[in-house]
Design a protein around this motif. Structure first.
Motif, PDB file in Angstrom:
ATOM      1  N   ALA A 127     -25.498  31.075 -20.997  1.00 40.80           N
ATOM      2  CA  ALA A 127     -24.171  30.437 -21.509  1.00 40.80           C
ATOM      3  C   ALA A 127     -23.649  31.362 -22.671  1.00 40.80           C
ATOM      4  CB  ALA A 127     -24.496  29.190 -22.206  1.00 40.80           C
ATOM      5  N   PRO A 128     -22.198  31.727 -22.178  1.00 38.46           N
ATOM      6  CA  PRO A 128     -21.599  32.337 -23.111  1.00 38.46           C
ATOM      7  C   PRO A 128     -20.636  31.773 -24.450  1.00 38.46           C
ATOM      8  CG  PRO A 128     -20.180  31.993 -21.241  1.00 38.46           C
ATOM      9  CD  PRO A 128     -21.386  31.373 -21.048  1.00 38.46           C
ATOM     10  N   GLY A 156     -20.244  39.406 -21.664  1.00 36.23           N
ATOM     11  CA  GLY A 156     -19.271  38.757 -22.269  1.00 36.23           C
ATOM     12  C   GLY A 156     -18.458  39.360 -23.512  1.00 36.23           C
ATOM     13  N   PRO A 157     -17.705  38.938 -24.296  1.00 30.41           N
ATOM     14  CA  PRO A 157     -16.954  39.434 -25.284  1.00 30.41           C
ATOM     15  C   PRO A 157     -17.881  39.506 -26.914  1.00 30.41           C
ATOM     16  CG  PRO A 157     -16.029  37.242 -25.208  1.00 30.41           C
ATOM     17  CD  PRO A 157     -17.117  37.515 -24.188  1.00 30.41           C
ATOM     18  N   VAL A 158     -18.823  38.775 -26.957  1.00 23.91           N
ATOM     19  CA  VAL A 158     -19.366  38.441 -28.582  1.00 23.91           C
ATOM     20  C   VAL A 158     -20.835  39.191 -28.367  1.00 23.91           C
ATOM     21  CG1 VAL A 158     -19.899  36.704 -29.919  1.00 23.91           C
ATOM     22  CG2 VAL A 158     -18.115  36.138 -28.166  1.00 23.91           C
ATOM     23  N   SER A 159     -20.928  39.930 -29.525  1.00 25.12           N
ATOM     24  CA  SER A 159     -22.021  40.526 -29.916  1.00 25.12           C
ATOM     25  C   SER A 159     -23.314  39.687 -30.065  1.00 25.12           C
ATOM     26  CB  SER A 159     -22.143  41.497 -31.127  1.00 25.12           C
ATOM     27  OG  SER A 159     -22.238  40.485 -32.311  1.00 25.12           O
ATOM     28  N   THR A 160     -24.452  40.330 -29.670  1.00 27.70           N
ATOM     29  CA  THR A 160     -25.851  39.266 -29.732  1.00 27.70           C
ATOM     30  C   THR A 160     -26.145  38.904 -30.973  1.00 27.70           C
ATOM     31  OG1 THR A 160     -26.588  41.147 -28.194  1.00 27.70           O
ATOM     32  CG2 THR A 160     -28.249  39.577 -29.223  1.00 27.70           C
ATOM     33  N   SER A 161     -25.758  39.492 -32.219  1.00 30.66           N
ATOM     34  CA  SER A 161     -26.172  39.204 -33.583  1.00 30.66           C
ATOM     35  C   SER A 161     -25.359  37.891 -33.779  1.00 30.66           C
ATOM     36  CB  SER A 161     -25.681  39.988 -34.663  1.00 30.66           C
ATOM     37  OG  SER A 161     -24.699  40.451 -34.379  1.00 30.66           O
ATOM     38  N   VAL A 162     -23.859  37.874 -33.648  1.00 29.10           N
ATOM     39  CA  VAL A 162     -23.117  36.809 -33.689  1.00 29.10           C
ATOM     40  C   VAL A 162     -23.626  35.672 -32.998  1.00 29.10           C
ATOM     41  CG1 VAL A 162     -20.680  35.786 -33.417  1.00 29.10           C
ATOM     42  CG2 VAL A 162     -21.301  38.090 -34.336  1.00 29.10           C
ATOM     43  N   LEU A 163     -23.746  35.742 -31.628  1.00 25.07           N
ATOM     44  CA  LEU A 163     -24.407  34.707 -30.820  1.00 25.07           C
ATOM     45  C   LEU A 163     -25.643  34.065 -31.413  1.00 25.07           C
ATOM     46  CD1 LEU A 163     -23.780  36.003 -26.997  1.00 25.07           C
ATOM     47  CD2 LEU A 163     -22.501  34.317 -28.354  1.00 25.07           C
TER      48      LEU A 163
END
Length: 336
Positions: A127-128, A156-163
């Motif tokens: 899930a993004p 997707g458009p978002v980095s791993t650390s932010v997710l």
């Protein structure tokens, strides 16, 4: 055997869910994640996942059987939700008693999760966004993979650390969450486990393992590459949608940009209709991954790779990679 007590304690829920020694999944990489690599990962204490991709039910049937002949440890199968024969592929997994099915590439169609549960398998979803993650977990997903844009392949458009910061505090207490995207060393694994992940998924780090059937030239391209060589595909014209894919830049990626400009020009002049133009863009990369992985055409093929490619320096047996990752994680946690 090494003592990984700290790492294993944080991985406990993930290890129990997967039935493995270590809660480390190998991401499903088309043409790479097949019987040889998948069985090697599972035999080394991780969790191998067959990349079904565009396989027919007959091909998947053979692949699962051949993997089972090489390991008696748990492994999973990754199915693309848009596959026209999805329910036939699910039936093949059921026939072989596959314990875990990963549904990727979109929202699972109606009845697919239920069909998997019917033969007792666990369902792993992607899930993004947090809202979609909650919905998929409510709808029967047993575990979730959150994958940042540092990953190879479709992103997707978002980095791993932010997710990880967004999802883990909200979901990790009640749900099983694995983190993926750009992970190349055990220190990063330790960090995500401390944040509440029950395990991790790596792809790029295993793509050039000794047991990987990828062409020697494909592997050499990885060994030469740095993090900034793994770039996301560019969309030139909003009328011609391009799903972002991260791969090593080569002649093929440059020509794809030129092709988009050419098709946009034809569209402007009225030489082609919108549907035909979009189809030309969609078909450009057809077969490109196989050309790179199997045939070794590293100039025109698609060299899908995550940004952790800079940490892949040589061919190593899967068991050595696994030991290295676990040693690094344990050392990091012991230093805390």
């Amino acid at each position: 055997m090494s003592n990984y007590s700290k790492t294993h304690a944080l991985m406990q829920r993930g290890r129990e869910f997967l039935g493995t020694e270590h809660a480390i999944l190998c991401g499903a990489m088309s043409w790479v994640s097949e019987r040889n690599l998948v069985s090697a990962i599972s035999n080394a204490g991780g969790f191998g996942v067959i990349a079904c991709g565009a396989m027919t039910p007959e091909l998947l049937d053979t692949e699962i059987a051949e993997t089972k002949a090489r390991t008696d440890k748990p492994f999973g199968v990754n199915l693309i939700t848009m596959h026209p024969q999805l329910f036939d592929l699910i039936a093949v997994c059921g026939k072989h008693g596959v314990g875990h099915v990963v549904l990727a590439g979109g929202i699972p169609p109606k009845g697919s999760v239920e069909a998997i549960k019917e033969f007792g398998a666990k369902v792993i979803v992607f899930a993004p966004t947090l809202a979609l993650a909650k919905k998929l977990l409510r709808s029967g997903g047993d575990a979730l993979v959150i994958e940042g844009m540092e990953a190879g392949g479709h992103i997707g458009p978002v980095s791993t650390s932010v997710l990880a910061q967004e999802f883990l505090p909200v979901l990790s207490e009640d749900h099983l969450v694995f983190v993926a995207g750009g992970i190349g060393r055990g220190e990063a694994i330790a960090g995500y486990l401390e944040m509440g992940a029950v395990g991790v998924q790596l792809g790029t780090r295993f793509a050039c393992a000794t047991e990987s059937i990828a062409h020697p030239d494909f592997k050499k391209a990885f060994f030469r590459a740095g993090a900034r060589d793994a770039v996301a595909s560019v969309q030139v014209d909003p009328r011609l949608p391009v799903i972002p894919v991260r791969a090593l830049k080569n002649k093929g990626t440059e020509e794809f940009t030129a092709k988009q400009r050419e098709v946009a020009g034809l569209l402007d002049s009225g030489a082609v209709e919108m549907a035909e133009a979009q189809l030309q863009i969609e078909h450009y990369w057809a077969g490109a991954l196989r050309r790179a992985v199997i045939d070794g055409d590293i100039e025109n093929g698609s060299l899908m790779a995550g940004q952790s490619v800079g940490m892949v320096k040589e061919e190593q047996p899967v068991a050595d990679i696994m030991t290295q990752l676990m040693d690094e994680s344990e050392a990091a946690l012991s230093r805390r």
